[in-house]
Design a protein around this motif. Structure first.
Motif, PDB file in Angstrom:
ATOM      1  N   PHE A  17       0.833  -1.201   0.000  1.00  0.00           N
ATOM      2  CA  PHE A  17       0.000   0.000   0.000  1.00  0.00           C
ATOM      3  C   PHE A  17       0.872   1.257   0.000  1.00  0.00           C
ATOM      4  O   PHE A  17       0.651   2.189  -0.789  1.00  0.00           O
ATOM      5  N   LEU A  18       1.884   1.280   0.868  1.00  0.00           N
ATOM      6  CA  LEU A  18       2.755   2.447   0.976  1.00  0.00           C
ATOM      7  C   LEU A  18       3.543   2.667  -0.313  1.00  0.00           C
ATOM      8  O   LEU A  18       3.712   3.807  -0.766  1.00  0.00           O
ATOM      9  N   ARG A  19       4.029   1.575  -0.931  1.00  0.00           N
ATOM     10  CA  ARG A  19       4.791   1.707  -2.169  1.00  0.00           C
ATOM     11  C   ARG A  19       3.932   2.272  -3.296  1.00  0.00           C
ATOM     12  O   ARG A  19       4.349   3.169  -4.037  1.00  0.00           O
ATOM     13  N   LEU A  20       2.707   1.727  -3.427  1.00  0.00           N
ATOM     14  CA  LEU A  20       1.821   2.211  -4.494  1.00  0.00           C
ATOM     15  C   LEU A  20       1.400   3.651  -4.233  1.00  0.00           C
ATOM     16  O   LEU A  20       1.337   4.466  -5.168  1.00  0.00           O
ATOM     17  N   ARG A  21       1.140   3.976  -2.982  1.00  0.00           N
ATOM     18  CA  ARG A  21       0.751   5.353  -2.658  1.00  0.00           C
ATOM     19  C   ARG A  21       1.864   6.324  -3.026  1.00  0.00           C
ATOM     20  O   ARG A  21       1.620   7.395  -3.605  1.00  0.00           O
ATOM     21  N   ALA A  22       3.099   5.969  -2.711  1.00  0.00           N
ATOM     22  CA  ALA A  22       4.229   6.838  -3.034  1.00  0.00           C
ATOM     23  C   ALA A  22       4.399   6.978  -4.543  1.00  0.00           C
ATOM     24  O   ALA A  22       4.672   8.072  -5.057  1.00  0.00           O
ATOM     25  N   LYS A  23       4.227   5.876  -5.272  1.00  0.00           N
ATOM     26  CA  LYS A  23       4.372   5.895  -6.727  1.00  0.00           C
ATOM     27  C   LYS A  23       3.329   6.810  -7.368  1.00  0.00           C
ATOM     28  O   LYS A  23       3.658   7.674  -8.204  1.00  0.00           O
ATOM     29  N   LEU A  24       2.062   6.626  -6.998  1.00  0.00           N
ATOM     30  CA  LEU A  24       0.993   7.425  -7.601  1.00  0.00           C
ATOM     31  C   LEU A  24       1.061   8.881  -7.160  1.00  0.00           C
ATOM     32  O   LEU A  24       0.740   9.788  -7.942  1.00  0.00           O
ATOM     33  N   ASP A  25       1.496   9.098  -5.940  1.00  0.00           N
ATOM     34  CA  ASP A  25       1.644  10.469  -5.443  1.00  0.00           C
ATOM     35  C   ASP A  25       2.721  11.189  -6.247  1.00  0.00           C
ATOM     36  O   ASP A  25       2.566  12.357  -6.618  1.00  0.00           O
ATOM     37  N   ALA A  26       3.798  10.480  -6.554  1.00  0.00           N
ATOM     38  CA  ALA A  26       4.885  11.077  -7.338  1.00  0.00           C
ATOM     39  C   ALA A  26       4.428  11.421  -8.750  1.00  0.00           C
ATOM     40  O   ALA A  26       4.927  12.364  -9.365  1.00  0.00           O
ATOM     41  N   GLU A  27       3.463  10.681  -9.259  1.00  0.00           N
ATOM     42  CA  GLU A  27       2.921  10.949 -10.597  1.00  0.00           C
ATOM     43  C   GLU A  27       1.899  12.086 -10.588  1.00  0.00           C
ATOM     44  O   GLU A  27       1.428  12.507 -11.640  1.00  0.00           O
ATOM     45  N   GLY A  28       1.538  12.555  -9.414  1.00  0.00           N
ATOM     46  CA  GLY A  28       0.590  13.662  -9.317  1.00  0.00           C
ATOM     47  C   GLY A  28      -0.864  13.256  -9.302  1.00  0.00           C
ATOM     48  O   GLY A  28      -1.756  14.096  -9.452  1.00  0.00           O
ATOM     49  N   LEU A  29      -1.140  11.966  -9.083  1.00  0.00           N
ATOM     50  CA  LEU A  29      -2.528  11.497  -9.117  1.00  0.00           C
ATOM     51  C   LEU A  29      -3.328  11.952  -7.893  1.00  0.00           C
ATOM     52  O   LEU A  29      -4.550  11.902  -7.906  1.00  0.00           O
ATOM     53  N   PHE A  30      -2.644  12.380  -6.851  1.00  0.00           N
ATOM     54  CA  PHE A  30      -3.349  12.836  -5.649  1.00  0.00           C
ATOM     55  C   PHE A  30      -3.450  14.360  -5.595  1.00  0.00           C
ATOM     56  O   PHE A  30      -3.975  14.908  -4.635  1.00  0.00           O
ATOM     57  N   ALA A  31      -2.940  15.049  -6.608  1.00  0.00           N
ATOM     58  CA  ALA A  31      -2.848  16.518  -6.581  1.00  0.00           C
ATOM     59  C   ALA A  31      -4.215  17.166  -6.390  1.00  0.00           C
ATOM     60  O   ALA A  31      -5.208  16.785  -7.022  1.00  0.00           O
ATOM     61  N   THR A  32      -4.239  18.145  -5.524  1.00  0.00           N
ATOM     62  CA  THR A  32      -5.493  18.848  -5.219  1.00  0.00           C
ATOM     63  C   THR A  32      -6.051  19.569  -6.439  1.00  0.00           C
ATOM     64  O   THR A  32      -7.269  19.608  -6.642  1.00  0.00           O
ATOM     65  N   GLU A  33      -5.170  20.111  -7.286  1.00  0.00           N
ATOM     66  CA  GLU A  33      -5.641  20.916  -8.422  1.00  0.00           C
ATOM     67  C   GLU A  33      -6.386  20.087  -9.463  1.00  0.00           C
ATOM     68  O   GLU A  33      -7.097  20.651 -10.298  1.00  0.00           O
ATOM     69  N   ARG A  34      -6.252  18.756  -9.443  1.00  0.00           N
ATOM     70  CA  ARG A  34      -6.975  17.953 -10.430  1.00  0.00           C
ATOM     71  C   ARG A  34      -8.288  17.408  -9.852  1.00  0.00           C
ATOM     72  O   ARG A  34      -9.009  16.703 -10.559  1.00  0.00           O
ATOM     73  N   LYS A  35      -8.601  17.772  -8.622  1.00  0.00           N
ATOM     74  CA  LYS A  35      -9.863  17.325  -8.024  1.00  0.00           C
ATOM     75  C   LYS A  35     -11.024  18.137  -8.599  1.00  0.00           C
ATOM     76  O   LYS A  35     -10.950  19.358  -8.727  1.00  0.00           O
ATOM     77  N   LYS A  36     -12.098  17.458  -8.942  1.00  0.00           N
ATOM     78  CA  LYS A  36     -13.270  18.124  -9.523  1.00  0.00           C
ATOM     79  C   LYS A  36     -14.267  18.472  -8.421  1.00  0.00           C
ATOM     80  O   LYS A  36     -14.525  17.654  -7.537  1.00  0.00           O
ATOM     81  N   PRO A  37     -14.858  19.666  -8.475  1.00  0.00           N
ATOM     82  CA  PRO A  37     -15.864  20.048  -7.458  1.00  0.00           C
ATOM     83  C   PRO A  37     -17.165  19.279  -7.657  1.00  0.00           C
ATOM     84  O   PRO A  37     -17.521  18.904  -8.777  1.00  0.00           O
ATOM     85  N   LEU A  38     -17.878  19.055  -6.564  1.00  0.00           N
ATOM     86  CA  LEU A  38     -19.139  18.332  -6.636  1.00  0.00           C
ATOM     87  C   LEU A  38     -20.226  19.207  -7.243  1.00  0.00           C
ATOM     88  O   LEU A  38     -20.273  20.418  -6.994  1.00  0.00           O
ATOM     89  N   PRO A  39     -21.120  18.633  -8.038  1.00  0.00           N
ATOM     90  CA  PRO A  39     -22.236  19.413  -8.588  1.00  0.00           C
ATOM     91  C   PRO A  39     -23.256  19.710  -7.488  1.00  0.00           C
ATOM     92  O   PRO A  39     -23.502  18.882  -6.611  1.00  0.00           O
TER      93      PRO A  39
END
Length: 270
Positions: A17-39
């Protein structure tokens, strides 16, 4: 002697879990700016979970209570087991075809009945990915890398409500919003109907007040204009008086003219 050590059971899973989280975080998949607002007012709410899950009952109950007028589209998938990640991916992909902007491209190759059904189906504006609590092994399907990358592709916001408040999965990090429980996920996308009705009543009252003020201002302007022009009846009366006076003067002048003519005729020698 001991040459190496590795965690077993949940310890090994947690390291993955920690390895995958670090990998995806490094790719920017957790970035706040790509989060979509709720309708604020979704046309339909998509739900991905197991048909037999208690989470489905909790979500549907919350949505019926708060927004009974909004359609709910359920896309079932196993939420535990070896096949669960792939089923979750397929369920999400199926809902993506129901989202705004994807319907037009999905009609190619469909027959008339399928096209008609697609057009008639409500457009999904938000998706809930939910399941109840459990151990790390129970929730492991939500730590799948391919599932995470599929969530990133969602054309609409995804709310992840997996497990209890203390449970975290990769799906929580890549989703647009994490909810502590499935019920909380439903409540986040379901503003109670009473709230909107109250807001609508307020808008209606402000609109009525604005209309009344406008009518009152126009009435005042009309009264002012009428006072400057005078009443039409009084204007006609004044014109009638002038006409009567002119008529009398004309008649008097005519009689005077005739009298003078008679006098001149009388004065002529016979």
């Amino acid at each position: 002697g001991v040459e190496s050590m590795s965690r077993a059971g949940q310890g090994a899973l947690f390291e993955q879990f920690l390895r995958l989280r670090a990998k995806l975080d490094a790719e920017g998949l957790f970035a706040t700016e790509r989060k979509k607002p709720l309708p604020q007012m979704p046309r339909a709410i998509g739900v991905v979970t197991s048909l037999g899950a208690a989470a489905l009952h909790d979500v549907v109950t919350a949505l019926r209570r708060r927004v009974p007028h909004i359609p709910v589209v359920i896309s079932p998938a196993a939420v535990q087991g070896t096949n669960s990640p792939q089923e979750l991916i397929q369920a999400l992909s199926s809902l993506y075809q129901r989202c705004n902007g994807n319907n037009a491209g999905s009609v190619n190759g469909l027959n008339t009945a399928q096209r008609t059904r697609l057009v008639m189906e409500p457009i999904v504006d938000v998706i809930l990915l939910v399941r109840g609590g459990g151990s790390m092994e129970d929730l492991w399907a939500f730590n799948d890398e391919q599932l995470a990358r599929t969530l990133i592709l969602s054309p609409v916001p995804v709310v992840c409500g997996v497990g209890h408040e203390t449970d975290f999965t990769i799906a929580d990090f890549v989703s647009d919003l994490r909810a502590p429980t499935p019920t909380a996920a439903a409540e986040l996308v379901a503003q109670p109907r009473e709230v909107w009705l109250t807001a609508l009543e307020g808008i209606n009252k402000r609109l009525q007040d604005a209309v009344f003020r406008h009518v009152d201002r126009q009435g005042q302007r009309l009264d002012l204009t009428a006072s400057r022009l005078g009443r039409p009846s009084s204007l006609v009366g004044r014109q009638n008086l002038r006409l009567a006076s002119s008529s009398q003067r004309l008649q008097s002048a005519a009689r005077l003219f005739l009298q003078k003519k008679r006098q001149r005729l009388t004065a002529l020698p016979t």
